[in-house]
Design a protein around this motif. Structure first.
Motif, PDB file in Angstrom:
ATOM      1  N   ALA A  75       0.838  -1.205   0.000  1.00 33.26           N
ATOM      2  CA  ALA A  75       0.000   0.000   0.000  1.00 33.26           C
ATOM      3  C   ALA A  75       0.875   1.258   0.000  1.00 33.26           C
ATOM      4  N   ASN A  76       1.943   1.219   0.804  1.00 33.32           N
ATOM      5  CA  ASN A  76       2.840   2.382   0.855  1.00 33.32           C
ATOM      6  C   ASN A  76       3.539   2.632  -0.478  1.00 33.32           C
ATOM      7  N   ARG A  77       3.945   1.558  -1.143  1.00 35.51           N
ATOM      8  CA  ARG A  77       4.573   1.684  -2.466  1.00 35.51           C
ATOM      9  C   ARG A  77       3.600   2.320  -3.451  1.00 35.51           C
ATOM     10  N   VAL A  78       2.352   1.871  -3.391  1.00 40.08           N
ATOM     11  CA  VAL A  78       1.349   2.401  -4.311  1.00 40.08           C
ATOM     12  C   VAL A  78       1.115   3.880  -4.014  1.00 40.08           C
ATOM     13  N   LYS A  79       1.032   4.195  -2.722  1.00 40.65           N
ATOM     14  CA  LYS A  79       0.795   5.592  -2.324  1.00 40.65           C
ATOM     15  C   LYS A  79       1.903   6.499  -2.875  1.00 40.65           C
ATOM     16  N   ARG A  80       3.148   6.005  -2.852  1.00 38.70           N
ATOM     17  CA  ARG A  80       4.246   6.816  -3.340  1.00 38.70           C
ATOM     18  C   ARG A  80       4.056   7.197  -4.813  1.00 38.70           C
ATOM     19  N   GLU A  81       3.604   6.217  -5.612  1.00 39.03           N
ATOM     20  CA  GLU A  81       3.386   6.501  -7.038  1.00 39.03           C
ATOM     21  C   GLU A  81       2.211   7.459  -7.223  1.00 39.03           C
ATOM     22  N   VAL A  82       1.184   7.299  -6.384  1.00 42.25           N
ATOM     23  CA  VAL A  82       0.024   8.192  -6.464  1.00 42.25           C
ATOM     24  C   VAL A  82       0.434   9.605  -6.068  1.00 42.25           C
ATOM     25  N   ASP A  83       1.202   9.707  -4.961  1.00 39.98           N
ATOM     26  CA  ASP A  83       1.642  11.018  -4.481  1.00 39.98           C
ATOM     27  C   ASP A  83       2.527  11.725  -5.505  1.00 39.98           C
ATOM     28  N   ALA A  84       3.212  10.914  -6.330  1.00 40.41           N
ATOM     29  CA  ALA A  84       4.077  11.510  -7.363  1.00 40.41           C
ATOM     30  C   ALA A  84       3.247  12.005  -8.548  1.00 40.41           C
ATOM     31  N   GLY A  85       1.923  11.900  -8.439  1.00 41.50           N
ATOM     32  CA  GLY A  85       1.054  12.451  -9.477  1.00 41.50           C
ATOM     33  C   GLY A  85       0.680  11.479 -10.577  1.00 41.50           C
ATOM     34  N   ASN A  86       0.988  10.192 -10.363  1.00 36.46           N
ATOM     35  CA  ASN A  86       0.681   9.204 -11.397  1.00 36.46           C
ATOM     36  C   ASN A  86      -0.730   8.641 -11.253  1.00 36.46           C
ATOM     37  N   GLU A  87      -1.286   8.186 -12.368  1.00 38.09           N
ATOM     38  CA  GLU A  87      -2.519   7.393 -12.334  1.00 38.09           C
ATOM     39  C   GLU A  87      -2.098   5.936 -12.187  1.00 38.09           C
ATOM     40  N   VAL A  88      -2.649   5.270 -11.165  1.00 36.32           N
ATOM     41  CA  VAL A  88      -2.162   3.926 -10.844  1.00 36.32           C
ATOM     42  C   VAL A  88      -3.307   2.913 -10.791  1.00 36.32           C
ATOM     43  N   ALA A  89      -3.087   1.748 -11.382  1.00 37.32           N
ATOM     44  CA  ALA A  89      -3.940   0.577 -11.145  1.00 37.32           C
ATOM     45  C   ALA A  89      -3.028  -0.521 -10.605  1.00 37.32           C
ATOM     46  N   VAL A  90      -3.569  -1.348  -9.700  1.00 35.34           N
ATOM     47  CA  VAL A  90      -2.761  -2.397  -9.090  1.00 35.34           C
ATOM     48  C   VAL A  90      -3.356  -3.756  -9.439  1.00 35.34           C
ATOM     49  N   VAL A  91      -2.492  -4.721  -9.695  1.00 39.76           N
ATOM     50  CA  VAL A  91      -2.926  -6.106  -9.918  1.00 39.76           C
ATOM     51  C   VAL A  91      -2.225  -6.971  -8.878  1.00 39.76           C
ATOM     52  N   VAL A  92      -2.970  -7.821  -8.172  1.00 41.73           N
ATOM     53  CA  VAL A  92      -2.339  -8.655  -7.140  1.00 41.73           C
ATOM     54  C   VAL A  92      -2.666 -10.130  -7.284  1.00 41.73           C
ATOM     55  N   SER A  93      -1.733 -10.923  -6.792  1.00 39.13           N
ATOM     56  CA  SER A  93      -1.920 -12.372  -6.702  1.00 39.13           C
ATOM     57  C   SER A  93      -2.537 -12.704  -5.348  1.00 39.13           C
ATOM     58  N   ALA A  94      -2.727 -13.996  -5.101  1.00 31.63           N
ATOM     59  CA  ALA A  94      -3.186 -14.468  -3.796  1.00 31.63           C
ATOM     60  C   ALA A  94      -2.019 -14.422  -2.809  1.00 31.63           C
ATOM     61  N   MET A  95      -2.321 -14.311  -1.519  1.00 29.56           N
ATOM     62  CA  MET A  95      -1.298 -14.402  -0.495  1.00 29.56           C
ATOM     63  C   MET A  95      -0.553 -15.728  -0.676  1.00 29.56           C
ATOM     64  N   SER A  96       0.776 -15.696  -0.601  1.00 30.39           N
ATOM     65  CA  SER A  96       1.506 -16.918  -0.940  1.00 30.39           C
ATOM     66  C   SER A  96       1.091 -18.054  -0.016  1.00 30.39           C
ATOM     67  N   GLY A  97       0.910 -19.209  -0.583  1.00 23.64           N
ATOM     68  CA  GLY A  97       0.430 -20.366   0.175  1.00 23.64           C
ATOM     69  C   GLY A  97      -1.066 -20.563   0.018  1.00 23.64           C
ATOM     70  N   ALA A  98      -1.807 -19.467  -0.152  1.00 31.13           N
ATOM     71  CA  ALA A  98      -3.271 -19.569  -0.216  1.00 31.13           C
ATOM     72  C   ALA A  98      -3.700 -20.434  -1.398  1.00 31.13           C
ATOM     73  N   THR A  99      -3.141 -20.153  -2.565  1.00 30.92           N
ATOM     74  CA  THR A  99      -3.543 -20.905  -3.757  1.00 30.92           C
ATOM     75  C   THR A  99      -3.225 -22.394  -3.595  1.00 30.92           C
ATOM     76  N   ASN A 100      -2.047 -22.696  -3.044  1.00 39.12           N
ATOM     77  CA  ASN A 100      -1.688 -24.104  -2.848  1.00 39.12           C
ATOM     78  C   ASN A 100      -2.700 -24.832  -1.975  1.00 39.12           C
ATOM     79  N   GLN A 101      -3.136 -24.168  -0.890  1.00 40.31           N
ATOM     80  CA  GLN A 101      -4.129 -24.774   0.000  1.00 40.31           C
ATOM     81  C   GLN A 101      -5.438 -25.048  -0.741  1.00 40.31           C
ATOM     82  N   LEU A 102      -5.878 -24.062  -1.524  1.00 40.61           N
ATOM     83  CA  LEU A 102      -7.134 -24.203  -2.256  1.00 40.61           C
ATOM     84  C   LEU A 102      -7.039 -25.323  -3.291  1.00 40.61           C
ATOM     85  N   VAL A 103      -5.905 -25.374  -3.985  1.00 40.07           N
ATOM     86  CA  VAL A 103      -5.703 -26.427  -4.992  1.00 40.07           C
ATOM     87  C   VAL A 103      -5.700 -27.793  -4.315  1.00 40.07           C
TER      88      VAL A 103
END
Lengths: 406, 406
Positions: B23-51
């Protein structure tokens, strides 16, 4: 052949073995020639973990994002149960709230179901496929996932039963039915083969937490026949139905209790018109629910007002009343959280006089002092000291002939 | 002002602290005046458990239900990251695949993105809101959730970057960029400031698993400028861009290796027209990928054919070839899983002769025998004994002047 909605709660789908067990139960109904739809909760513990993550990030988290996170619990279970069903040869398909769709309002975190179009589900059921529907969730007009609040899966099940015009909505849970009272207090409590909607509502509202109140209200409104039964044992449960369906109606169906209330007394309030409004409007505006109310007129133009509020609301209630003191002009306020509400509930009370008298006599014989009395059409409640809870429940259970034989 | 898509993988969002860090990394790009979209994966381990749950219930589970279950991993992360962003004052909103929508085909479990309408996302970004989009998932024409297969979040990020016409797609990962070779083997490996799409593709296909191959293909096709950088350190990464953007082009950009192949030799095959088809069509029909192929003509009208297959496919390849033996009529089959493929990759090879000669000389000087050679426009690969892997990589890294100074 019947059309049945089967609902399984979190403990019934807590792990893969239990999910397999649920699949076998569903298969039995399908093999018996029934059309079946299933509604499931999240695996027990899953929702708590998801809620905790949201709360840890921010106690005041956005309810829309909370819903996005928390709704995943049910999404996991529907997929797993569909796989478990397919594995034993039952045609099944999972449905998320937005896929049905289960349309709700946009009150995220505690949304209300507005409309369910059962057409697609009925189509699939007619081909022999079992729809496995995520409980607890829906879709708002903002195209975002909503959740119905805790216990919302019961509500989903009843709403879906109404939408697909089911003959019965079976709610599988960790108790095996509705009892005449809490069996932990009265070992001679009996399982009721049938309870009327109105009775179930009164029982639910005074602490018999078998079914979520809103789901009983909806079942009553939509005339959905609900069965409460155990997901671990294999025997019939209790039917919650229209009173016309209940053949032998006892005077009193059950004895319920609640330890969640506290008593507030305002002493020597000037007895003038509008005084009740001056007390209860500010409480209502502060979201404090008031339950039992009694007012005793004094000889000197003042009155004592006593009422109960939720135990957790007591600090707020005191604050609100202190603030309104210049207007209400009470002499003193006495509060007591050490109380319990004991209620007898029964449709039969409507047509029989003197039912309450038995209650007062039974309590008096045990030396239990009644602090407040309130009555409705099918319920009589009394407020007693907290320490008398078990004694009072047992005395009333015996007095109304509810004890099991032998 | 730039428009940026930031993608964070599973280890970057493994727990609440790391999500706050993102979140802090994203905020830095936003504060620098950029338009930002974020794409995220699952928390590591979560997908393995579900599979694992799906697989434990049934090894042959329905891919549609698998997708329903597994897609919840990303759904949790988008909600949590949106909350984390809001908590530090960044306007954010989560988006599931079906909400964007990210339209895919119906190949559940390994769906392909067909179309993303970026209109809604761009609208939100222009108002300063950060869309937090679930990677790895989309929606099929059957109105069911699809997943893109392992590593699919990179693909989601690139596809969304193309859809919103982003200036850059930053892929945050646990390595800090693309290196001239594996730094675990060659400590003197250097981080490349820039790599051409074609080079990245060849590097990815021979084992430098920084970016999923399909995502590089898509970036190349849609001309999306991709940056690979570390989510734990704060320094520029490697840009994957069009070759025209790379100012100083070395002959060889990197040295890659793969230990995932096995060698198959068919001895004394009759040298008649159509013989290659007789060998490779049955393998292809059995889903065995064949990579390097060489054929040596013998003097007696027979030929020796040598090729490589995936190491895990070797048993299947042997079975298929034994079955086809009456048709192919080879004298004997020799297989060897103890091989490694070493490749040099570089756009510069296109315009310079003699680049491969340096490779052969360097390996020969170390006494490494070359078993098979294959070349493409910007890559030369050799097959060597598995035990020579590190020695070969180091020798080539030095021979092409890639070692870092000092």
């Amino acid at each position: 052949m019947a059309r049945i909605v089967m609902k399984f709660g979190g403990t019934s789908v807590a792990d893969l073995d239990r999910i397999r067990n649920v699949a076998n139960r569903v298969k039995r109904e399908v093999d018996a020639g029934n059309e079946v739809a299933v509604v499931v909760s999240a695996m027990s513990g899953a929702t708590n973990q998801l809620v905790k993550w949201c709360t840890d990030l921010s106690p005041l988290h956005d309810a829309r994002e909370y819903d996005t996170v928390v709704a995943t619990g049910e999404q996991v279970t529907i997929g797993l149960l569909a796989i478990a069903l397919q594995t034993i040869g039952v045609d099944a398909r999972s449905w998320q709230g937005w896929q049905v769709p289960i349309k709700t309002d946009n009150a995220h975190g505690k949304a209300r179901v507005e409309e369910i179009d059962g057409t697609l589900l009925i189509e699939r059921m007619k081909t022999g496929q079992v729809p496995v529907v995520a409980g607890f969730q829906g879709i708002g007009s903002d195209n975002r996932v909503t959740t119905l609040g805790r216990g919302g899966s019961d509500l989903s099940a009843v709403a879906i039963a109404a939408a697909v015009k089911a003959d019965r909505c079976d709610i599988y849970t960790d108790v095996d039915g509705v009892y005449t009272t809490d069996p932990r207090i009265v070992p001679k409590a009996r399982k009721l083969p049938a309870v009327a909607y109105e009775e179930m509502l009164e029982l639910a509202s005074v602490g018999a937490k078998v079914l979520q109140t809103r789901s009983v209200e909806l079942a009553m409104k939509q005339r959905v026949r609900v069965q409460v039964l155990s997901s671990f044992e294999d025997k019939p449960g209790s039917m919650v139905v229209d009173e016309d369906e209940i053949v032998e109606q006892p005077l009193v169906t059950g004895v319920a209790y609640s330890r969640d209330e506290a008593k507030v007394t305002l002493r020597r309030v000037p007895d003038k018109p509008g005084i009740a409004a001056q007390v209860f409007v500010p409480l209502s505006e502060a979201n404090v629910n008031v339950d039992m109310i009694v007012q005793n007129l004094g000889a000197d133009g003042t009155t004592d007002m006593t009422f109960t509020v939720g135990k957790t609301d007591l600090p707020r209630a005191k604050e609100v009343l202190e603030k309104a003191r210049p207007v209400i002009q009470f002499e003193s306020m006495i509060t007591d959280p050490e109380v319990a509400k004991i209620s007898i509930v029964g449709i039969g009370m409507r047509s029989h006089a003197g039912v309450a008298a038995t209650m007062f006599k039974a309590l008096s014989e045990k030396g239990i002092n009644i602090q407040v009395i309130s009555t409705s059409e099918i319920k009589t409640s009394v407020l007693v000291g907290l320490e008398y809870t078990e004694l009072a429940v047992r005395a009333l259970h015996t007095a109304y002939g509810l004890d099991a034989e032998g």
